[in-house]
Design a protein around this motif. Structure first.
Motif, PDB file in Angstrom:
ATOM      1  N   PHE A 132      -5.200  -0.600  -3.925  1.00 30.11           N
ATOM      2  CA  PHE A 132      -5.886  -1.849  -3.161  1.00 30.11           C
ATOM      3  C   PHE A 132      -6.144  -2.850  -4.287  1.00 30.11           C
ATOM      4  N   PHE A 133      -6.561  -2.431  -5.470  1.00 28.23           N
ATOM      5  CA  PHE A 133      -6.854  -3.551  -6.679  1.00 28.23           C
ATOM      6  C   PHE A 133      -5.350  -4.258  -7.080  1.00 28.23           C
ATOM      7  N   CYS A 134      -4.390  -3.193  -7.135  1.00 21.01           N
ATOM      8  CA  CYS A 134      -3.039  -3.691  -7.619  1.00 21.01           C
ATOM      9  C   CYS A 134      -2.481  -4.592  -6.626  1.00 21.01           C
ATOM     10  N   THR A 135      -2.721  -4.348  -5.322  1.00 21.41           N
ATOM     11  CA  THR A 135      -2.252  -5.106  -4.303  1.00 21.41           C
ATOM     12  C   THR A 135      -2.789  -6.580  -4.537  1.00 21.41           C
ATOM     13  N   MET A 136      -4.268  -6.387  -4.533  1.00 21.67           N
ATOM     14  CA  MET A 136      -5.018  -7.676  -4.683  1.00 21.67           C
ATOM     15  C   MET A 136      -4.543  -8.713  -6.067  1.00 21.67           C
ATOM     16  N   ALA A 137      -4.226  -7.978  -6.908  1.00 21.81           N
ATOM     17  CA  ALA A 137      -3.948  -8.375  -8.169  1.00 21.81           C
ATOM     18  C   ALA A 137      -2.307  -8.741  -8.215  1.00 21.81           C
ATOM     19  N   GLU A 138      -1.510  -8.701  -7.215  1.00 19.39           N
ATOM     20  CA  GLU A 138      -0.066  -8.978  -7.196  1.00 19.39           C
ATOM     21  C   GLU A 138       0.409  -8.111  -8.251  1.00 19.39           C
ATOM     22  N   SER A 139       0.103  -6.822  -8.543  1.00 14.59           N
ATOM     23  CA  SER A 139       0.938  -6.075  -9.672  1.00 14.59           C
ATOM     24  C   SER A 139       2.214  -5.390  -9.128  1.00 14.59           C
ATOM     25  N   TRP A 140       3.070  -5.475 -10.025  1.00 16.79           N
ATOM     26  CA  TRP A 140       4.224  -4.565  -9.662  1.00 16.79           C
ATOM     27  C   TRP A 140       3.895  -3.186  -9.347  1.00 16.79           C
ATOM     28  N   LEU A 141       2.809  -2.876  -9.895  1.00 18.24           N
ATOM     29  CA  LEU A 141       2.459  -1.109  -9.634  1.00 18.24           C
ATOM     30  C   LEU A 141       1.747  -0.960  -8.267  1.00 18.24           C
ATOM     31  N   ALA A 142       1.521  -2.136  -7.320  1.00 17.32           N
ATOM     32  CA  ALA A 142       1.042  -1.924  -6.046  1.00 17.32           C
ATOM     33  C   ALA A 142       2.027  -0.868  -5.053  1.00 17.32           C
ATOM     34  N   PHE A 143       3.053  -1.043  -5.209  1.00 14.06           N
ATOM     35  CA  PHE A 143       4.125  -0.549  -4.170  1.00 14.06           C
ATOM     36  C   PHE A 143       4.026   1.123  -4.421  1.00 14.06           C
ATOM     37  N   PRO A 144       4.353   1.370  -5.658  1.00 10.82           N
ATOM     38  CA  PRO A 144       4.114   2.908  -6.134  1.00 10.82           C
ATOM     39  C   PRO A 144       2.988   3.489  -5.852  1.00 10.82           C
ATOM     40  N   MET A 145       1.821   2.606  -6.067  1.00  8.14           N
ATOM     41  CA  MET A 145       0.399   3.380  -5.779  1.00  8.14           C
ATOM     42  C   MET A 145       0.369   3.575  -4.443  1.00  8.14           C
ATOM     43  N   VAL A 146       0.735   2.545  -3.653  1.00  5.12           N
ATOM     44  CA  VAL A 146       0.645   2.728  -2.226  1.00  5.12           C
ATOM     45  C   VAL A 146       1.045   3.906  -1.509  1.00  5.12           C
ATOM     46  N   ILE A 147       2.463   3.946  -2.036  1.00  6.73           N
ATOM     47  CA  ILE A 147       3.467   5.207  -1.659  1.00  6.73           C
ATOM     48  C   ILE A 147       2.625   6.709  -2.272  1.00  6.73           C
ATOM     49  N   SER A 148       2.162   6.560  -3.356  1.00  7.06           N
ATOM     50  CA  SER A 148       1.474   7.820  -3.990  1.00  7.06           C
ATOM     51  C   SER A 148       0.439   8.109  -3.150  1.00  7.06           C
ATOM     52  N   SER A 149      -0.288   7.060  -2.830  1.00  9.89           N
ATOM     53  CA  SER A 149      -1.693   7.261  -1.996  1.00  9.89           C
ATOM     54  C   SER A 149      -1.561   7.915  -0.651  1.00  9.89           C
ATOM     55  N   VAL A 150      -0.260   7.367  -0.009  1.00 15.23           N
ATOM     56  CA  VAL A 150       0.036   8.196   1.048  1.00 15.23           C
ATOM     57  C   VAL A 150       0.385   9.353   1.143  1.00 15.23           C
ATOM     58  N   ALA A 151       1.232   9.846   0.083  1.00 17.42           N
ATOM     59  CA  ALA A 151       1.513  11.202  -0.092  1.00 17.42           C
ATOM     60  C   ALA A 151       0.265  12.014  -0.558  1.00 17.42           C
ATOM     61  N   SER A 152      -0.680  11.469  -1.488  1.00 16.03           N
ATOM     62  CA  SER A 152      -1.925  12.134  -1.559  1.00 16.03           C
ATOM     63  C   SER A 152      -2.822  12.221  -0.409  1.00 16.03           C
ATOM     64  N   THR A 153      -2.746  11.325   0.532  1.00 16.63           N
ATOM     65  CA  THR A 153      -3.633  11.584   1.842  1.00 16.63           C
ATOM     66  C   THR A 153      -3.148  12.708   2.539  1.00 16.63           C
ATOM     67  N   VAL A 154      -1.679  12.823   2.604  1.00 18.72           N
ATOM     68  CA  VAL A 154      -1.372  13.899   3.438  1.00 18.72           C
ATOM     69  C   VAL A 154      -1.727  15.339   2.549  1.00 18.72           C
TER      70      VAL A 154
END
Length: 138
Positions: free
Chosen positions: A64-86
């Protein structure tokens, strides 16, 4: 020393002891546990699930914070968060399944006065009486 002086000295000693007892109170009083502790396999799976869920929540916050900061790390973190939720969902289901399996294996208390045991005894006795001359149970 007179009687009055002895009496006042002993009263002072009693008062001092009462004050000391009033001042000394234990920090806590131990009470028997109302619930037994979880069996080891269930506790292990619960701790595992708790760690996985905690890591998942941290990953979601970082995403979330990476997305708000428009960091390049936002997309990989969202993907890993989805996998981690599973994975976290699997961990919670694992706790429920492990608990159920443990209860089915070890949770039944068998007592001599059990209704099921007496019914089994009656059926066994009926089979012996009724099937004395039979060679098979057909």
């Amino acid at each position: 020393m007179g009687t009055a002086q002895r009496r006042s000295a002993s009263e002072d000693g009693t008062a001092t002891q009462a004050q000391e007892q009033a001042q000394y109170r234990p920090l806590w009083v131990e009470e028997p546990a109302k619930r037994y502790r979880m069996p080891d396999p269930v506790r292990r799976s619960a701790v595992r699930a708790l760690i996985i869920v905690a890591v998942t929540l941290i990953q979601a916050m970082v995403a979330f914070f990476c997305t708000m900061a428009e960091s390049w790390l936002a997309f990989p973190m969202v993907i890993s968060s989805v996998a981690s939720t599973v994975l976290a969902t699997w961990g919670v289901v694992d706790v429920l399944v492990t608990r159920q399996v443990w209860n089915q294996r070890y949770g039944v208390v068998s007592e001599p006065s059990s209704t099921a045991r007496s019914l089994r005894r009656e059926r066994r006795a009926a089979r012996r009486r009724g099937g004395a001359g039979q060679l098979s149970h057909s």
